[in-house]
Structures are given as structure tokens and as C-alpha cells.
Write an enzyme that holds these catalytic residues in place. Structure first.
Site, mmCIF file in Angstrom:
data_model
loop_
_atom_site.group_PDB
_atom_site.id
_atom_site.type_symbol
_atom_site.label_atom_id
_atom_site.label_comp_id
_atom_site.label_asym_id
_atom_site.label_seq_id
_atom_site.Cartn_x
_atom_site.Cartn_y
_atom_site.Cartn_z
ATOM 1 N N LYS A 1 -8.897 36.538 58.590
ATOM 2 C CA LYS A 1 -8.328 35.250 58.983
ATOM 3 C C LYS A 1 -9.234 34.476 59.942
ATOM 4 O O LYS A 1 -9.383 33.262 59.827
ATOM 5 C CB LYS A 1 -6.953 35.488 59.613
ATOM 6 C CG LYS A 1 -6.133 34.216 59.779
ATOM 7 C CD LYS A 1 -4.694 34.533 60.163
ATOM 8 C CE LYS A 1 -3.861 33.253 60.213
ATOM 9 N NZ LYS A 1 -2.447 33.535 60.517
ATOM 10 N N PHE B 1 -0.666 44.260 62.070
ATOM 11 C CA PHE B 1 0.373 43.898 61.110
ATOM 12 C C PHE B 1 -0.266 43.477 59.788
ATOM 13 O O PHE B 1 -1.159 42.644 59.759
ATOM 14 C CB PHE B 1 1.226 42.761 61.671
ATOM 15 C CG PHE B 1 2.295 42.309 60.706
ATOM 16 C CD1 PHE B 1 3.307 43.181 60.303
ATOM 17 C CD2 PHE B 1 2.279 41.028 60.173
ATOM 18 C CE1 PHE B 1 4.270 42.781 59.401
ATOM 19 C CE2 PHE B 1 3.253 40.622 59.266
ATOM 20 C CZ PHE B 1 4.249 41.498 58.889
ATOM 21 N N GLN B 2 0.203 44.072 58.710
ATOM 22 C CA GLN B 2 -0.281 43.789 57.354
ATOM 23 C C GLN B 2 -1.782 44.033 57.177
ATOM 24 O O GLN B 2 -2.443 43.366 56.397
ATOM 25 C CB GLN B 2 0.118 42.379 56.908
ATOM 26 C CG GLN B 2 1.636 42.277 56.752
ATOM 27 C CD GLN B 2 2.093 41.031 56.043
ATOM 28 O OE1 GLN B 2 1.439 39.990 56.097
ATOM 29 N NE2 GLN B 2 3.231 41.127 55.378
ATOM 30 N N GLU C 1 2.616 39.743 43.206
ATOM 31 C CA GLU C 1 1.155 39.675 43.098
ATOM 32 C C GLU C 1 0.619 40.411 41.871
ATOM 33 O O GLU C 1 -0.451 40.081 41.356
ATOM 34 C CB GLU C 1 0.481 40.216 44.365
ATOM 35 C CG GLU C 1 0.660 39.328 45.596
ATOM 36 C CD GLU C 1 1.932 39.616 46.372
ATOM 37 O OE1 GLU C 1 2.798 40.380 45.866
ATOM 38 O OE2 GLU C 1 2.076 39.084 47.485
ATOM 39 N N MET D 1 8.013 55.303 23.652
ATOM 40 C CA MET D 1 6.844 56.130 23.396
ATOM 41 C C MET D 1 7.012 57.513 24.031
ATOM 42 O O MET D 1 6.626 58.532 23.445
ATOM 43 C CB MET D 1 5.586 55.438 23.944
ATOM 44 C CG MET D 1 4.304 56.158 23.598
ATOM 45 S SD MET D 1 4.090 56.377 21.817
ATOM 46 C CE MET D 1 3.094 54.953 21.402
HETATM 47 C C1 LIG Z 1 3.312 51.528 34.701
HETATM 48 C C2 LIG Z 1 3.502 52.608 33.697
HETATM 49 N N1 LIG Z 1 4.408 53.587 33.924
HETATM 50 C C3 LIG Z 1 4.603 54.543 33.001
HETATM 51 C C4 LIG Z 1 3.897 54.549 31.830
HETATM 52 C C5 LIG Z 1 4.122 55.655 30.786
HETATM 53 N N2 LIG Z 1 4.673 55.063 29.560
HETATM 54 C C6 LIG Z 1 3.902 54.759 28.495
HETATM 55 S S1 LIG Z 1 4.762 54.032 27.269
HETATM 56 C C7 LIG Z 1 6.209 54.148 28.120
HETATM 57 C C8 LIG Z 1 7.487 53.642 27.549
HETATM 58 C C9 LIG Z 1 7.492 52.162 27.411
HETATM 59 O O1 LIG Z 1 8.808 51.769 27.133
HETATM 60 P P1 LIG Z 1 9.115 50.377 26.487
HETATM 61 O O2 LIG Z 1 8.474 49.293 27.283
HETATM 62 O O3 LIG Z 1 10.565 50.248 26.276
HETATM 63 O O4 LIG Z 1 8.308 50.432 25.127
HETATM 64 P P2 LIG Z 1 8.631 51.264 23.791
HETATM 65 O O5 LIG Z 1 7.741 52.460 23.805
HETATM 66 O O6 LIG Z 1 10.079 51.634 23.820
HETATM 67 O O7 LIG Z 1 8.283 50.332 22.700
HETATM 68 C C10 LIG Z 1 5.997 54.756 29.364
HETATM 69 C C11 LIG Z 1 7.047 55.038 30.350
HETATM 70 C C12 LIG Z 1 2.952 53.528 31.658
HETATM 71 N N3 LIG Z 1 2.179 53.455 30.568
HETATM 72 N N4 LIG Z 1 2.797 52.558 32.582
#
Ligand SMILES: Cc1ncc(C[n+]2csc(CCOP(=O)(O)OP(=O)(O)O)c2C)c(N)n1
Ligand SMILES: [Mg+2]
Lengths: 182, 626
Positions: free
Chosen positions: B164, B114-115, B52, B530
Site C-alpha cells: 500500500k 491485518f490482512q 475473487e 464423476m
Molecule cells: C474443486 C474440486 N473439488 C473436488 C473435485 C473432485 N471432483 C471431480 S469431478 C467431481 C464431481 C463433479 O460433480 P458435478 O459438478 O455435479 O458434475 P458431474 O460429474 O455430476 O457431471 C468432483 C467432486 C474437483 N475436481 N474439484
């Protein structure tokens, strides 16, 4: 406490909302998630049965009043917000308390209730339930005076307020109403 | 003649048809079962997602590129909670969404059935509004109200929770007119206050170091043409925030590109040194302002926003105008007319297509694309008018300063060498130059997102689909799918991280089975890059839980198992050919696994909480690490 019963850093918002399920939760949720402090809150039907009135006393040190009003205004069921400056409004509140007084001291408390133009609501052997309505500051005074006898229960409703009426020849509206926008 | 009797479920679908919904994204379950039956007979295309969250982000992608509300439908409980992230994402980025959730029967609400989940309670803080429908007769009116609220004023997501038994009840069909909507507390503003607009126009004329700070509201208000006219007539340079990329073409001589934490030096510093900031549909986000106390200290602020709560929230405005950006800019243009600054003939849509450095050519690569700032673009004031007191030449020193910064501190990177990991910037430049100008680009969140925003050349509005405010990893793949559904005529690429890809990649199964030919470029640096960058810079290279793996999962095998074409690129000379191959596929999705250099960091950078004055450009570029 100031003579008005609230610090100047408090403001009163009189909020007309749609009378629908969950509206109070929306208002309270907004204050919680944006970190605005509520000093007191009272909800009651308004003259129009499609609307209710929520009177909120807010702590304007937790956020600028303008932000609070505008965020509140964005809630869809909020129909109108009136800001009341405590110095420019008439506020009233109701206090209900059970005091731990036996027959010897009872008279003293009854006398105080009389001075504050309150009522005796219930009498027990070692207890007395009293009611006082008035300006919040007066209720504070009453509380201070009765506290030494010992409160078993103390409840206050939170204040309701209306703007002070003008007595000048040229009336001017000193309240500020926020028209719904956004 | 009496109206036909419909079930609540039929009334819901018919109401969506009345709103001219053409597509919705969803996944059925117990509580929403009644509503899935009339879908069989409906004109609305339903796209069956695999999770979803995917439905919600697809609806967002669709809304971003079409300007129409995205629609998603899910069941109660876990179906509903799975779509909370997209709602929060859409709320932060003001994306119009209408999400319908099934709910347990009204007789069971509050019994831990439920749900059952209190989804209206859960989503109160992440929707513009939500409704729990308790009477089937309310359905058409609630649907009409929901679309109205989602799409007017500051757009945003709304949710309709449908128990529902209400879906199964019958009602007499009707369709509400505008006056039948029961929204006594909702009156969005549209036009700006003419007195304030006039004062704003006067400030525009007099400013000597002005900058227009264009935000996502420009795109939401469909104000790009008006904005371009304002920029060209006044000759005022413009920065386009992460949410506003493409609202002014990057090749325009007055477009300074992206400001903020990873913005380019000139955009960031222009704002810092400006004497007038004209914020149009932007909200002084902390990623743009850096430390608020030291942000643009000498600037007067004009702030135009349709949401008055944005005014003075972060930075006190000198002139705060509540109104729709397009209408207010048009009013500003009329005010400029009246003051004697008429429209200027011809527009500055000029571009110099960039050529990335050839593979193997080491040395600094500078971002091409921006045309150098012309000496004095802008309209000539009418002699004797109020505007004549402020000749356009007054801006020359400012523009010369900006041009000097652009020259000294361009975006750059150490060029792609023959060996080592691929430079992400090189991959992006190659991709940018191998795809049509109007390609739609979606991205995840992380380094790849910032590189994409920096190195792409956005020439058209609504070509950048991005999670700005919430920063939702996993946004890219489903958002690209939704964008392609909305604009099947356009090429759609997602630029994704390896971490992001793993969060929502299963939606490529949806894309394959629905024949939605999106293309995914994974910048696979084997890291949560990042976060790695922050650990490298601020935690003494102590890398904690950021290593993924370049080859677990096997992205090519995974892509193929999902019905996509899978390609892997490890060498610079393979980049171009792989992209050409991908661009030639139009009957299924394509995934390219680009093995990129994990050590590459995003620069420039303003550290979190630091002042924009302390912007750091890439130390490797040898400009003293300013
Ligand atoms: C759902 C979620 N969890 C954690 C983060 C924290 N976060 C920001 S950037 C990042 C790394 C992203 O990794 P990747 O997709 O490999 O991108 P890259 O920075 O390596 O280009 C994380 C964990 C986030 N923004 N969103
Ligand atoms: Mg990565």
C-alpha cells in the site's frame, strides 16, 4: 563414499542467479515441490554484484539430472547453470568443529589437524575448535578420525566447485553449460 | 521536459493502459484501495466480481478465447488467497494471466499485520514468476516485465504484489522500452533446430502408422492453420487432446477426436498402435497416456514443445524440438517442400452435420459428425524426390484400420427414451445442433465435462474453454463470463454440473449486473457424478458423500434471484424448446436446469493407472465390453 567425496549419483550444479530477494526460496522451493533431493547447497556473492552463485549438489537418483536442470532453468531469476561432473571438477569445502578434548588428548587432535593442514581456531579448557578446508572426501576422513574424541558441534559449509583445468594440447570443455531457454 | 509525477497506484493503472488492457476483473479491499481510485478515470473496464476466484477464472476465460492476457486485481490477505486456485489452474493449462494483489505496507511486512499474507511465497509454485514491488519507480518496468513473461515462451500466470505504501508513493512516470526490462535469465526459444526439423520431416515421410498428437500448445501458439496444412499434406491423422479440442475441426476426415481416459476408442487405440507419434504442444499427461510403461510401445516420438522441460519428462523422445509450435510446424512444412512433398491443392474441410436421435427413439445413438476417412488424402510426392520413396498409399492400410475401428467402436449411448432422466448426451447433441458452429463452450469438471468434449462438434479453434490440468470444479460459470466479455459477438454456453454450479454460481450476479448474457446448461444429475461413477465401478457401488439433490437448491429460483432467466427441463421433448428460448435471450444470463439420468456413466474409459490397451467401451452398447 567414493574417492571424490560424493557418490557418482551426485552431481554438482553451479547456478548463477539474480541477486534479488527471495531467489534462494525459489530454488529451494522448486527442489521441494518436485521431489528433488539436495545433498548440499552453498550460496555466495559472485564476482558481479547483480548475481549470486548457488552451488547445489543434487541426488540424481531422485530425478534425472536433465529434468532438474531444465526445471531450474525455467526459474526466471536463474541466469546460467553449469553442470559439473564430480570426476571433472575441483571441489572444496570448509569444516568447523568443536571437539571434546581436555589437555591429555588435545595433542593428538592437534596433530591430526596438522596432517589435514587445518587450523586451531579456539582453545577452551575441555574443548578445542578446529577448522579444516579441503576436498569433501578429505573432510569425511578427518571427521571419521576425530569422531572417537567426540564432537560437540560439527558444521560443514557444503561444497563449492570449479571445473578441472585441461592439461591436454587440444583443450576441450568438459563441463556442460546450459544456455537459458524456455 | 520532465515527466509527470504519478502515485504508484496511478502508475500501475497507466501501465496497464500502456499494455492495452481493455478489461480487468476484481474486487477491492484495504490494501488495494489506492489503486481502485484511478480506475474511476481509466479507460479500462473493471468488472466487479462476487468472489475473487471468479475474477481469476473470468480472466482465464477471457484469455482462452482472445489469446490476450487476462487481468485480475484483488486485495491482500484473503483476496489474494482466494485467487490462488485460478493461478494454479492457469499454471497447469499455460494460460497467460496478470494478477495484481494489494499488500500491507512494506513497513508492516513480516509483522502479521491485518490482512497480511505472503502471497509471493504462497504462489511461487503456481505462477511462472511473481514480483513484490518495493519501489514505486519500479512499477512500469515490473508491469512490462510481467506481461512479457506471461505472454511469451510457454504462457502462464504471473502475480504482482503491490504494498500500500508503494501505491501511495510518488514516482516520475516513464514507460520502459524492450531493452529496459531486467530479465537476464529469461530467453524463451522460438524457432526449432533446422537439423532436428529435417530429421523429423524424414520420419513423417517414412512412417506407416503415424498419429499427430495435438495438445493445447497448438492453440497457445496460434498454430491451427499450420497444423491443418501439415495434417492434409502428409495425410497423417490427428488426435486433439482435451486442451486442443477445436484446433482441427472435428468434421475433418483426418481428425480422430479426443484421446485419453475418456477418449474415443479410435483415438486411444491409434496412439497405442502407432509407429510414430508426433506430439505437438502436448505433454504426455497421465490422463492421455494411461500407464506410461505400456503407452504406444512401438511408437517413435517426435516431441515439439516450447518448454524444453517437457521433453523426456514422461516419455523419452527420439526427436525433441524446442520451439514455438507454429514456427516449428512451418519449418516442418518447408522441410517437406524440400524433400518433395509440396502443398496439396484444396483442403478437406468437409462436415456432415449430425442429427440426434428423435426423442423416444430407443436404441444406440452414434456420434455423428466425423466424415469417414477418405481412402488416400494427402499430397502427391514430386517424382524422383526423396519423398517419392514413400508414396501416400503406404498409409492406406493404417487408414483402413482406423476407419474399421471408427465403424466398430463409435461413441454411442442408449438413446433417449420417453421417460426416465434425460440422457446428458441427448441434451448435448440437441444443444450442439441448436447453436451456431462458432459457439463458445465452457465447462466445469466432471462427467458433464467429458460428455461435452465427446459430444460437441468443435469446428473452430478457441471455442472450448476448459480446466484440464488442475480439473477445477466451479471453473465453468466464471470462465464463460470471461469468455463472453472477450468475445461479445459469440454465443457463449457453459455446460456445468450441479456440483460445479454450486461452487461459483454467485458470479451470475456479476453477469446480470454487468449485462453479460451467458447461458448455463446444468446437467443436474443430483450427484457429484464423476465421483459416483468411480464409486460404482471401483468401490462396489458404495456411494460415499456424493449425493447432492435434484431440487435443493431450487436452481430456477436461484437463477431468477440472481437476475437470470431460469428454466427447468425434465422431459425429452422440452429440451429443444427450452434451448431455443434460451438462445433468444440476449439481455441477461439464462440458466437451464436439465434433470439428467444419474446412472449414466462416461464411456469409453481407461481406469486410472491401467493401460490404454484395456480401454472399456460402454458395455450397454453390446460390443462385448471391449
Ligand atoms: C474443486 C474440486 N473439488 C473436488 C473435485 C473432485 N471432483 C471431480 S469431478 C467431481 C464431481 C463433479 O460433480 P458435478 O459438478 O455435479 O458434475 P458431474 O460429474 O455430476 O457431471 C468432483 C467432486 C474437483 N475436481 N474439484
Ligand atoms: Mg452432478
Amino acid at each position: 563414499m567414493s574417492p571424490y567425496g560424493v557418490d557418482q549419483r551426485h552431481h554438482i550444479l553451479s547456478v548463477l542467479v539474480e541477486n534479488k530477494a527471495g531467489v534462494l526460496a525459489r530454488v529451494a522451493g522448486l527442489f521441494a515441490r518436485r521431489g528433488y533431493n539436495i545433498f548440499s547447497l552453498a550460496v555466495a556473492p559472485s564476482g558481479d554484484d547483480r548475481l549470486s552463485r548457488i552451488t547445489i549438489v543434487v541426488d540424481v537418483e531422485s530425478a534425472p539430472l536433465e529434468q532438474i536442470v531444465k526445471q531450474l532453468d525455467k526459474l526466471i531469476p536463474v541466469v546460467q547453470i553449469t553442470e559439473l561432473d564430480p570426476a571433472e571438477s575441483r571441489e572444496r569445502e570448509l569444516l568447523l568443529a568443536t571437539v571434546a578434548v581436555g589437555p591429555e588428548e588435545r595433542g593428538q587432535v592437534i596433530q591430526l589437524v596438522g596432517v589435514f593442514e587445518g587450523k586451531i581456531v579456539d582453545v577452551g579448557t575441555e574443548r578445542l575448535t578446529v577448522m579444516v578446508a579441503g576436498a569433501p572426501g578429505k573432510l569425511d576422513d578427518f571427521e571419521d578420525l576425530v569422531r572417537p574424541y567426540g564432537f560437540v558441534e560439527l558444521q560443514r559449509t557444503g561444497r563449492v566447485a570449479l571445473p578441472r583445468l585441461d592439461r591436454q594440447a587440444y583443450p576441450h570443455d568438459r563441463t556442460h553449460q546450459t544456455e537459458k531457454a524456455g | 521536459m520532465s515527466q509527470p509525477e504519478l502515485t504508484g497506484a496511478q502508475a500501475l493503472i497507466k501501465s496497464l493502459e500502456m499494455q492495452r488492457v481493455e478489461v480487468m476483473f476484481g474486487l477491492p479491499g484495504g490494501a488495494i484501495l489506492p489503486v481502485y481510485d484511478p480506475i474511476i478515470d481509466s479507460s479500462i473496464r473493471h468488472i466487479l466480481v462476487r468472489h475473487e476466484q471468479g475474477a481469476g477464472h473470468m480472466a482465464e476465460g477471457y484469455a482462452h478465447v482472445t489469446g490476450r492476457p487476462g487481468v485480475a486485481m484483488v486485495t491482500s490477505g484473503p483476496g489474494a488467497t482466494n485467487i490462488v486456485t485460478p493461478l494454479a489452474d492457469a499454471y497447469m493449462d499455460s494460460v497467460p494471466l496478470v494478477v495484481v494483489t494489494g499488500q500491507v505496507a512494506t513497513t508492516s511486512i513480516g509483522t502479521d499485520a491485518f490482512q497480511e499474507s505472503d502471497i509471493t511465497g504462497i504462489t511461487m509454485g503456481v505462477t511462472k514468476h511473481n514480483w513484490l514491488v518495493t519501489d514505486a519507480a519500479d512499477i512500469p518496468r515490473v508491469v512490462a516485465e510481467a506481461f512479457h513473461v506471461a505472454t511469451t515462451g510457454r504462457p502462464g500466470p504471473v502475480l504482482i504484489d503491490l504494498p500500500k505504501d508503494v501505491a501511495n508513493a510518488t514516482m516520475e512516470w516513464y514507460w520502459p522500452g524492450p531493452s529496459d526490462l531486467d530479465l537476464p535469465g529469461y530467453h524463451p526459444v522460438t524457432e526449432g533446430d533446422p537439423v532436428l526439423v529435417r530429421r523429423a520431416a524424414e520420419l513423417l515421410l517414412a512412417a506407416e502408422r503415424p498419429v499427430i498428437y495435438a495438445g493445447g500448445g497448438i492453440l497457445k501458439a496460434r498454430a491451427c492453420e499450420a497444423l491443418l496444412e501439415l495434417v492434409e499434406r502428409t495425410g497423417i491423422p490427428v488426435v486433439t487432446t482435451l486442451m486442443a479440442r477445436g484446433s482441427v475441426p472435428d468434421s475433418h476426415p483426418l481428425c480422430l477426436g479426443m484421446p485419453g481416459m475418456h477418449g474415443n476408442y479410435t483415438a486411444v487405440t491409434a496412439m497405442q498402435r502407432s509407429d510414430l507419434l508426433v506430439a505437438l504442444g502436448s505433454r504426455f499427461d497421465d490422463r492421455v497416456t494411461g500407464k506410461v510403461g505400456t503407452f504406444a510401445p512401438e511408437a517413435k516420438i517426435i516431441h515439439v514443445d516450447i518448454d524444453p522441460a517437457e521433453h523426456h519428462k514422461v516419455r523419452r523422445a527420439d526427436i525433441a524440438i524446442a520451439g514455438d509450435c507454429r514456427l516449428v510446424i512451418e519449418e516442418l512444412l518447408s522441410a517437406l517442400d524440400a524433400l518433395g512433398l509440396p502443398a496439396c491443392p484444396g483442403s478437406g474441410r468437409a462436415g456432415t452435420p449430425g442429427v440426434p436421435a428423435a426423442p423416444g427413439a430407443a436404441g444406440v445413438v452414434r456420434r455423428p459428425g466425423a466424415t469417414p476417412m477418405d481412402a488416400s488424402p494427402g499430397a502427391e510426392p514430386v517424382p524422383g524426390s526423396p519423398a517419392a520413396a514413400f508414396p501416400r498409399e503406404r498409409l492406406d492400410p493404417w487408414r483402413a484400420q482406423l476407419a474399421e475401428w471408427q465403424e466398430r467402436f463409435p461413441l454411442g449411448y442408449i438413446g433417449q427414451a420417453g421417460e426416465g432422466g434425460l440422457k446428458p448426451q441427448y441434451v448435448l447433441e440437441t444443444l450442439r445442433d441448436a447453436t451456431p458452429d462458432d459457439t463458445i463452450v465452457a465447462s466445469g469438471v466432471g462427467q458433464h465435462q467429458m460428455f461435452a468434449s465427446q459430444w460437441w462438434r468443435f469446428e473452430h479453434p478457441y471455442t472450448w474453454v476448459n480446466s484440464g490440468g488442475l480439473g477445477t470444479m466451479g471453473f465453468g460459470v466464471p470462465a464463460a463470463i470471461g469468455a463472453k466479455v472477450g468475445r461479445p459477438d459469440r454465443m457463449v454456453w457453459a455446460i456445468d454440473g450441479d456440483g460445479c454450479f454450486q461452487m461459483t454460481a454467485q458470479e451470475l450476479v456479476t453477469a446480470s449486473s454487468e449485462r453479460i448474457p451467458v447461458k448455463i446448461a446444468i446437467l443436474n444429475n443430483a450427484y457429484l457424478g464423476m465421483v459416483r461413477q468411480w464409486q460404482e465401478m471401483f468401490y462396489e457401488e458404495r456411494y460415499s458423500e456424493v449425493y447432492l439433490s435434484p431440487d435443493l437448491p431450487d436452481y430456477v429460483g436461484w437463477a431468477e434471484s440472481m437476475g437470470c432467466v431460469g428454466l427447468r427441463v425434465t422431459a425429452p421433448e422440452e429440451v429443444g424448446p427450452a434451448i431455443d428460448k434460451a438462445n433468444a435471450v440476449d439481455d441477461r444470463p439464462v440458466v437451464i436446469d436439465f434433470r439428467t439420468d444419474a446412472a449414466e456413466k462416461v464411456y469409453p474409459m481407461v481406469a486410472a493407472g491401467a493401460s490404454n490397451d484395456d480401454i472399456v467401451v460402454d458395455p450397454a452398447l453390446g460390443q462385448g465390453g471391449r
